[in-house]
Motif scaffolding. Structure first.
Motif, PDB file in Angstrom:
ATOM      1  N   ALA A   1     -36.848  -2.024 -65.838  1.00 37.68           N
ATOM      2  CA  ALA A   1     -37.639  -1.886 -64.838  1.00 37.68           C
ATOM      3  C   ALA A   1     -38.689  -0.650 -64.745  1.00 37.68           C
ATOM      4  O   ALA A   1     -39.728  -0.751 -64.379  1.00 37.68           O
ATOM      5  CB  ALA A   1     -36.876  -1.587 -63.544  1.00 37.68           C
ATOM      6  N   GLU A   2     -37.891   0.633 -65.236  1.00 37.86           N
ATOM      7  CA  GLU A   2     -38.812   1.710 -65.314  1.00 37.86           C
ATOM      8  C   GLU A   2     -39.818   1.561 -66.508  1.00 37.86           C
ATOM      9  O   GLU A   2     -40.926   2.094 -66.303  1.00 37.86           O
ATOM     10  CB  GLU A   2     -37.915   3.111 -65.787  1.00 37.86           C
ATOM     11  CG  GLU A   2     -38.742   4.199 -65.834  1.00 37.86           C
ATOM     12  CD  GLU A   2     -39.562   4.697 -64.999  1.00 37.86           C
ATOM     13  OE1 GLU A   2     -40.260   5.512 -65.078  1.00 37.86           O
ATOM     14  OE2 GLU A   2     -39.243   4.310 -63.719  1.00 37.86           O
TER      15      GLU A   2
ATOM     16  N   ALA B   1     -36.250 -10.250 -54.781  1.00 41.69           N
ATOM     17  CA  ALA B   1     -37.537 -10.556 -55.038  1.00 41.69           C
ATOM     18  C   ALA B   1     -37.968 -11.585 -53.980  1.00 41.69           C
ATOM     19  O   ALA B   1     -39.202 -11.491 -53.789  1.00 41.69           O
ATOM     20  CB  ALA B   1     -37.634 -11.021 -56.779  1.00 41.69           C
TER      21      ALA B   1
ATOM     22  N   VAL C   1     -47.867  -0.879 -58.608  1.00 38.32           N
ATOM     23  CA  VAL C   1     -46.469  -1.443 -58.395  1.00 38.32           C
ATOM     24  C   VAL C   1     -46.131  -1.398 -56.737  1.00 38.32           C
ATOM     25  O   VAL C   1     -46.119  -0.240 -56.207  1.00 38.32           O
ATOM     26  CB  VAL C   1     -45.216  -0.502 -59.176  1.00 38.32           C
ATOM     27  CG1 VAL C   1     -43.824  -1.387 -58.825  1.00 38.32           C
ATOM     28  CG2 VAL C   1     -45.612  -0.528 -60.574  1.00 38.32           C
TER      29      VAL C   1
ATOM     30  N   ARG D   1     -34.075  -5.315 -57.610  1.00 34.94           N
ATOM     31  CA  ARG D   1     -33.007  -5.392 -58.546  1.00 34.94           C
ATOM     32  C   ARG D   1     -32.256  -6.849 -58.600  1.00 34.94           C
ATOM     33  O   ARG D   1     -31.290  -6.857 -59.281  1.00 34.94           O
ATOM     34  CB  ARG D   1     -32.123  -4.147 -58.068  1.00 34.94           C
ATOM     35  CG  ARG D   1     -32.812  -2.979 -58.011  1.00 34.94           C
ATOM     36  CD  ARG D   1     -33.314  -2.477 -59.277  1.00 34.94           C
ATOM     37  NE  ARG D   1     -33.932  -1.054 -59.215  1.00 34.94           N
ATOM     38  CZ  ARG D   1     -34.411  -0.498 -60.055  1.00 34.94           C
ATOM     39  NH1 ARG D   1     -34.556  -1.076 -61.412  1.00 34.94           N
ATOM     40  NH2 ARG D   1     -34.802   0.738 -60.210  1.00 34.94           N
TER      41      ARG D   1
ATOM     42  N   TRP E   1     -43.642  -3.175 -55.201  1.00 34.79           N
ATOM     43  CA  TRP E   1     -41.958  -2.974 -55.323  1.00 34.79           C
ATOM     44  C   TRP E   1     -41.174  -3.144 -56.457  1.00 34.79           C
ATOM     45  O   TRP E   1     -41.947  -3.721 -57.321  1.00 34.79           O
ATOM     46  CB  TRP E   1     -41.662  -3.869 -54.166  1.00 34.79           C
ATOM     47  CG  TRP E   1     -42.084  -5.273 -54.041  1.00 34.79           C
ATOM     48  CD1 TRP E   1     -42.869  -5.766 -53.117  1.00 34.79           C
ATOM     49  CD2 TRP E   1     -41.568  -6.247 -54.857  1.00 34.79           C
ATOM     50  NE1 TRP E   1     -43.296  -6.951 -53.387  1.00 34.79           N
ATOM     51  CE2 TRP E   1     -42.247  -7.576 -54.283  1.00 34.79           C
ATOM     52  CE3 TRP E   1     -40.739  -6.443 -55.744  1.00 34.79           C
ATOM     53  CZ2 TRP E   1     -42.202  -8.887 -54.738  1.00 34.79           C
ATOM     54  CZ3 TRP E   1     -40.592  -7.713 -56.520  1.00 34.79           C
ATOM     55  CH2 TRP E   1     -41.266  -8.854 -55.931  1.00 34.79           C
ATOM     56  N   ILE E   2     -40.049  -2.839 -56.605  1.00 34.33           N
ATOM     57  CA  ILE E   2     -39.164  -3.144 -57.689  1.00 34.33           C
ATOM     58  C   ILE E   2     -37.930  -3.867 -56.791  1.00 34.33           C
ATOM     59  O   ILE E   2     -37.266  -3.356 -56.189  1.00 34.33           O
ATOM     60  CB  ILE E   2     -38.856  -1.985 -58.414  1.00 34.33           C
ATOM     61  CG1 ILE E   2     -40.063  -1.351 -59.165  1.00 34.33           C
ATOM     62  CG2 ILE E   2     -37.698  -2.328 -59.496  1.00 34.33           C
ATOM     63  CD1 ILE E   2     -39.762  -0.105 -59.885  1.00 34.33           C
TER      64      ILE E   2
ATOM     65  N   ASN F   1     -36.342  -7.126 -61.712  1.00 33.70           N
ATOM     66  CA  ASN F   1     -35.284  -6.728 -62.827  1.00 33.70           C
ATOM     67  C   ASN F   1     -34.336  -5.731 -62.605  1.00 33.70           C
ATOM     68  O   ASN F   1     -34.601  -4.862 -62.088  1.00 33.70           O
ATOM     69  CB  ASN F   1     -36.399  -6.034 -64.312  1.00 33.70           C
ATOM     70  CG  ASN F   1     -35.687  -6.170 -65.697  1.00 33.70           C
ATOM     71  OD1 ASN F   1     -34.414  -5.644 -65.581  1.00 33.70           O
ATOM     72  ND2 ASN F   1     -36.418  -6.516 -66.319  1.00 33.70           N
TER      73      ASN F   1
ATOM     74  N   ARG G   1     -42.631  -0.366 -64.880  1.00 33.51           N
ATOM     75  CA  ARG G   1     -43.329   0.589 -63.993  1.00 33.51           C
ATOM     76  C   ARG G   1     -44.391   1.140 -64.659  1.00 33.51           C
ATOM     77  O   ARG G   1     -45.362   1.246 -64.271  1.00 33.51           O
ATOM     78  CB  ARG G   1     -42.502   1.330 -63.074  1.00 33.51           C
ATOM     79  CG  ARG G   1     -43.097   1.949 -62.037  1.00 33.51           C
ATOM     80  CD  ARG G   1     -42.033   2.994 -61.208  1.00 33.51           C
ATOM     81  NE  ARG G   1     -41.822   4.302 -62.561  1.00 33.51           N
ATOM     82  CZ  ARG G   1     -42.782   5.093 -62.596  1.00 33.51           C
ATOM     83  NH1 ARG G   1     -44.158   5.129 -61.905  1.00 33.51           N
ATOM     84  NH2 ARG G   1     -42.541   6.047 -63.588  1.00 33.51           N
TER      85      ARG G   1
ATOM     86  N   GLY H   1     -45.511  -7.001 -58.353  1.00 32.07           N
ATOM     87  CA  GLY H   1     -44.065  -6.943 -58.086  1.00 32.07           C
ATOM     88  C   GLY H   1     -43.192  -6.695 -59.171  1.00 32.07           C
ATOM     89  O   GLY H   1     -43.573  -7.697 -60.154  1.00 32.07           O
ATOM     90  N   ILE H   2     -42.201  -6.204 -59.383  1.00 32.58           N
ATOM     91  CA  ILE H   2     -41.123  -6.076 -60.719  1.00 32.58           C
ATOM     92  C   ILE H   2     -39.936  -6.428 -60.265  1.00 32.58           C
ATOM     93  O   ILE H   2     -39.198  -5.906 -59.150  1.00 32.58           O
ATOM     94  CB  ILE H   2     -40.948  -4.676 -61.401  1.00 32.58           C
ATOM     95  CG1 ILE H   2     -42.389  -4.248 -61.715  1.00 32.58           C
ATOM     96  CG2 ILE H   2     -40.303  -4.818 -62.428  1.00 32.58           C
ATOM     97  CD1 ILE H   2     -42.559  -2.946 -62.194  1.00 32.58           C
TER      98      ILE H   2
ATOM     99  N   THR I   1     -40.228  -8.168 -72.772  1.00 30.09           N
ATOM    100  CA  THR I   1     -40.261  -6.861 -72.036  1.00 30.09           C
ATOM    101  C   THR I   1     -40.657  -5.763 -73.365  1.00 30.09           C
ATOM    102  O   THR I   1     -40.138  -5.953 -74.344  1.00 30.09           O
ATOM    103  CB  THR I   1     -38.841  -6.901 -71.620  1.00 30.09           C
ATOM    104  OG1 THR I   1     -38.234  -7.715 -70.732  1.00 30.09           O
ATOM    105  CG2 THR I   1     -38.790  -5.193 -70.982  1.00 30.09           C
TER     106      THR I   1
END
Length: 342
Positions: free
Chosen positions: A13-14, A38, A28, A33, A30-31, A7, A17, A4-5, A104
């Motif tokens: 985020a991209e 989260a 991945v 925001r 889920w992402i 960000n 990913r 899971g991301i 990052t």
């Protein structure tokens, strides 16, 4: 691994990913925001690992980590722009249950930023599998309100091992107990070498006791908190000299609490206390048992006050800890054993 991301910056985020998707070993899941997303996504689809940013709307990364570890515990890696600029937040997140921290990739300023992140994820994967997977992490229970040694002036040694949740736990113990003049304190905290120096400085800002990172070849010294700073294992020899050893190379926990505790059991002749704190996995349990069998005092943190009851649980299961105590009682126990004051 299912990842899971969390960000809120679309470009970051991209980038994360793409790094995760660049290998068939990971996907991945889920992402998120926001921090609240989260927390919710972890409850709905718990991943193997969360890449958690620190600065997000609704809930920041620290509070989101705390909520996830309370409600849907899983491995969390803090991934943020410049960790060295957010030291307090980083250690609050580590204290809340995050396993480690890295930069990052797109903001790291290094061409190999993606490779570094993938290496970190691989290490997390190895640690999770070695620890029995995230299913072994239970929602945390809410905490309820000898002979003279070989260095002049050095009478006792307190060896502290910790992992997930360790930074704040260490502060709580050492801020409530002033060690006697002849006592040396050594801390082995699972943390990447790139951030270990920051950890030692941060710890020094929280405590009334001098704190310094251990250099290869240092001797044990009384009146200081000495902190391991390498991904290699901290060892103590028969001359009470501290150094770093890469072996065992395939050990997932670095630096290893087990390795140092066993050295204390083998080479320290005076009064010693081993303290095993919160953390994921089993590191430290066998070493704590070796210390107890060598006649040293041994303490493990209890489940109620642990961010993750893995390492202390492993110690309890093999009867390595003479005392199993909440954080607020460990300082009193150290004072009763070695002296010192509040």
């Amino acid at each position: 691994m299912k990842i899971g991301i969390a960000n809120d910056v679309p470009m970051a985020a991209e980038a994360l990913r793409r790094v995760v998707a660049s290998t068939q070993e990971h996907e991945v899941l889920w992402i998120a925001r926001t921090g609240l997303e989260a927390v919710r996504f972890c409850a709905e689809q718990r991943p193997d690992l969360v890449l958690m940013d620190l600065n997000m709307p609704e809930l920041d990364g620290v509070e989101a980590t705390r909520r996830i570890m309370d409600e849907s515990p899983c491995a969390i890696l803090v991934v943020t722009g410049r960790p060295q600029d957010s030291v307090n937040q980083v250690f609050r997140a580590l204290g809340a249950g995050a396993l480690d921290v890295t930069a990052t990739p797109m903001l790291a300023g290094k061409a190999d930023g993606a490779a570094e992140l993938l290496h970190k994820i691989k290490t997390m994967d190895k640690l999770i599998r070695h620890s029995g997977g995230n299913q072994s992490m239970q929602p945390r229970i809410r905490e309820r309100p000898e002979p003279e040694p070989k260095i002049a002036g050095l009478k006792s040694l307190v060896a502290i091992g910790a992992s997930t949740g360790g930074p704040l736990a260490i502060v709580r113990i050492l801020s409530g107990w002033k060690p006697p003049p002849g006592c040396a304190i050594v801390v082995v905290q699972h943390i990447d070498a790139n951030f270990a120096g920051h950890f030692a400085r941060w710890l020094g800002e929280q405590l009334p006791i001098p704190v310094r990172a251990i250099e290869h070849g240092d001797m044990l010294t009384p009146g200081e908190v000495l902190v391991a700073k390498s991904n290699d294992h901290l060892v103590l020899d028969e001359k009470l000299q501290l150094s770093y050893d890469p072996n065992p190379r395939d050990y997932a926990y670095r630096p290893s609490v087990d390795v140092f505790f066993r050295c204390v059991a083998q080479h320290w002749d005076g009064e010693a206390v081993g303290v095993l704190l919160t953390g994921m996995g089993r590191d430290g349990a066998e070493g704590l048992l070796a210390m107890r069998q060598a006649g040293k005092h041994t303490i493990a943190q209890d489940q109620a006050s642990s961010a993750v009851y893995g390492m202390p649980r492993a110690a309890a299961e093999i009867d390595a800890a003479a005392s199993i105590l909440p954080l607020d009682k460990i300082g009193n126990c150290l004072r009763n054993i070695t002296g010192g004051s509040r």
